[in-house]
Motif scaffolding. Structure first.
Motif, PDB file in Angstrom:
ATOM      1  N   ALA A 182     -12.209   7.960  11.422  1.00  0.00           N
ATOM      2  CA  ALA A 182     -12.075   6.626  11.999  1.00  0.00           C
ATOM      3  C   ALA A 182     -10.674   6.067  11.765  1.00  0.00           C
ATOM      4  N   TYR A 183     -10.122   6.353  10.588  1.00  0.00           N
ATOM      5  CA  TYR A 183      -8.777   5.851  10.280  1.00  0.00           C
ATOM      6  C   TYR A 183      -7.739   6.520  11.179  1.00  0.00           C
ATOM      7  N   ASP A 184      -7.932   7.804  11.469  1.00  0.00           N
ATOM      8  CA  ASP A 184      -7.006   8.530  12.339  1.00  0.00           C
ATOM      9  C   ASP A 184      -6.983   7.955  13.755  1.00  0.00           C
ATOM     10  N   GLN A 185      -8.093   7.400  14.186  1.00  0.00           N
ATOM     11  CA  GLN A 185      -8.189   6.881  15.552  1.00  0.00           C
ATOM     12  C   GLN A 185      -7.602   5.482  15.701  1.00  0.00           C
ATOM     13  N   ARG A 186      -7.362   4.813  14.589  1.00  0.00           N
ATOM     14  CA  ARG A 186      -6.808   3.458  14.667  1.00  0.00           C
ATOM     15  C   ARG A 186      -5.334   3.493  15.068  1.00  0.00           C
ATOM     16  N   GLN A 187      -4.944   2.565  15.936  1.00  0.00           N
ATOM     17  CA  GLN A 187      -3.562   2.514  16.414  1.00  0.00           C
ATOM     18  C   GLN A 187      -2.719   1.501  15.645  1.00  0.00           C
ATOM     19  N   ASP A 188      -3.366   0.684  14.788  1.00  0.00           N
ATOM     20  CA  ASP A 188      -2.646  -0.351  14.060  1.00  0.00           C
ATOM     21  C   ASP A 188      -2.486  -0.022  12.574  1.00  0.00           C
ATOM     22  N   SER A 189      -2.650   1.247  12.237  1.00  0.00           N
ATOM     23  CA  SER A 189      -2.563   1.649  10.833  1.00  0.00           C
ATOM     24  C   SER A 189      -1.161   2.134  10.484  1.00  0.00           C
ATOM     25  N   VAL A 190      -0.889   2.200   9.186  1.00  0.00           N
ATOM     26  CA  VAL A 190       0.394   2.726   8.699  1.00  0.00           C
ATOM     27  C   VAL A 190       0.546   4.190   9.102  1.00  0.00           C
ATOM     28  N   LYS A 216       3.280   8.348  12.328  1.00  0.00           N
ATOM     29  CA  LYS A 216       3.198   9.430  13.299  1.00  0.00           C
ATOM     30  C   LYS A 216       4.053   9.142  14.523  1.00  0.00           C
ATOM     31  N   ARG A 217       3.943   7.911  15.049  1.00  0.00           N
ATOM     32  CA  ARG A 217       4.720   7.552  16.240  1.00  0.00           C
ATOM     33  C   ARG A 217       6.213   7.588  15.961  1.00  0.00           C
TER      34      ARG A 217
END
Length: 207
Positions: free
Chosen positions: A76-84, A89-90
Motif C-alpha cells: 500500500a505504501y508503494d502505491q502512494r504518490q505522496d510519500s517520501v 523514486k521520481r
C-alpha cells in the motif's frame, strides 16, 4: 505548574504539590493557584514534591514496542504518490539514484569478494574461536562454510562447545549442519580464528 510540567511530564491539572524543608520537614501544600512562590516559606535547600494523579506509570512509555503505532503494508505504501519513497523514486535520489545504486553494488561485490577469501581459509572440521564484538570469546568446531538462504554473504556455521548459540544448525527450516539446540550459530568469517583451541567446559550443561 506549567514549568514543572516540562520537568516531570505530568499535566499541570493532575499535579498536587507539597513543600518540604531542607531537613525533609513537611511545610504544607502549594494549593493556591494564584499565589506566588515567594508567598510560601521557601528557603535554600527546600524541595517541591510532585504527586501525579494522571494515572501514568513510571517508565510506561520507555519500551516503545508497547506503544501503539500506525503502520501501513509495504504494498500500500508503494502505491502512494505522496510519500517520501515516491518522491525519491521520481527524483532518482538516495537509494534510487543510479549512481548510488552502482556504488552500492560495487561495495557489496567487494565485500563479498573479501568474505569469500576469508571463508576459504576456514576449513570445515577445524577448531575455532569466535570473537564477536561485545561478546566473550566462544570456542567450537567449524561445521559449515559458504552462502546461505537467510542472509547474503558468506557465513561460518559453528557448533559451540557449550550451549551458547542460537540454533541447532538450521535456520528457517533449512538445515546446514547437525548439532544440539542452542549449540549452533552462524557468524561472519572476520570474527572466526582457526587454530588449536581445546574444548573448555563452562559448566553450562549442568545449569
Amino acid at each position: 505548574m506549567c514549568k514543572l510540567e516540562l520537568v516531570v511530564g505530568s499535566p499541570a491539572s493532575c499535579m498536587e504539590l507539597e513543600l518540604y524543608g531542607a531537613d525533609d520537614k513537611f511545610y504544607g501544600k502549594l494549593d493556591q493557584e494564584d499565589a506566588l512562590l515567594g508567598s510560601y516559606p521557601v528557603d535554600d535547600g527546600c524541595r517541591i514534591h510532585v504527586i501525579d494523579h494522571s494515572g501514568a506509570r513510571l517508565g510506561e512509555f520507555e519500551d516503545v514496542s508497547k506503544v501503539k503505532k500506525y503502520s501501513i503494508p509495504e504494498e500500500a505504501y508503494d502505491q502512494r504518490q505522496d510519500s517520501v519513497r515516491s518522491f525519491l523514486k521520481r527524483s532518482k535520489l538516495g537509494r534510487y539514484s543510479e549512481e548510488e545504486q552502482a556504488q552500492q553494488k560495487a561495495e557489496n561485490s567487494q565485500r563479498l569478494t573479501e568474505e569469500k577469501a576469508q571463508a576459504s581459509a576456514i576449513p570445515v572440521g577445524s577448531r575455532c574461536e569466535v570473537r564477536a564484538p561485545g561478546q566473550p570469546p566462544r570456542r567450537g568446531t567449524v561445521m559449515y562454510v559458504g552462502l546461505t538462504d537467510f542472509k547474503p554473504g558468506y557465513w561460518i556455521g559453528v557448533r559451540y562447545d557449550e550451549p551458547l548459540g542460537k540454533n541447532d544448525g538450521s535456520v528457517n527450516g533449512k538445515r546446514y549442519f547437525e548439532c544440539q539446540a542452542k549449540y549452533g550459530a552462524f557468524v561472519k568469517p572476520s570474527v572466526v580464528t582457526v587454530g588449536d583451541f581445546p574444548e573448555e567446559d563452562y559448566g553450562l550443561d549442568e545449569m
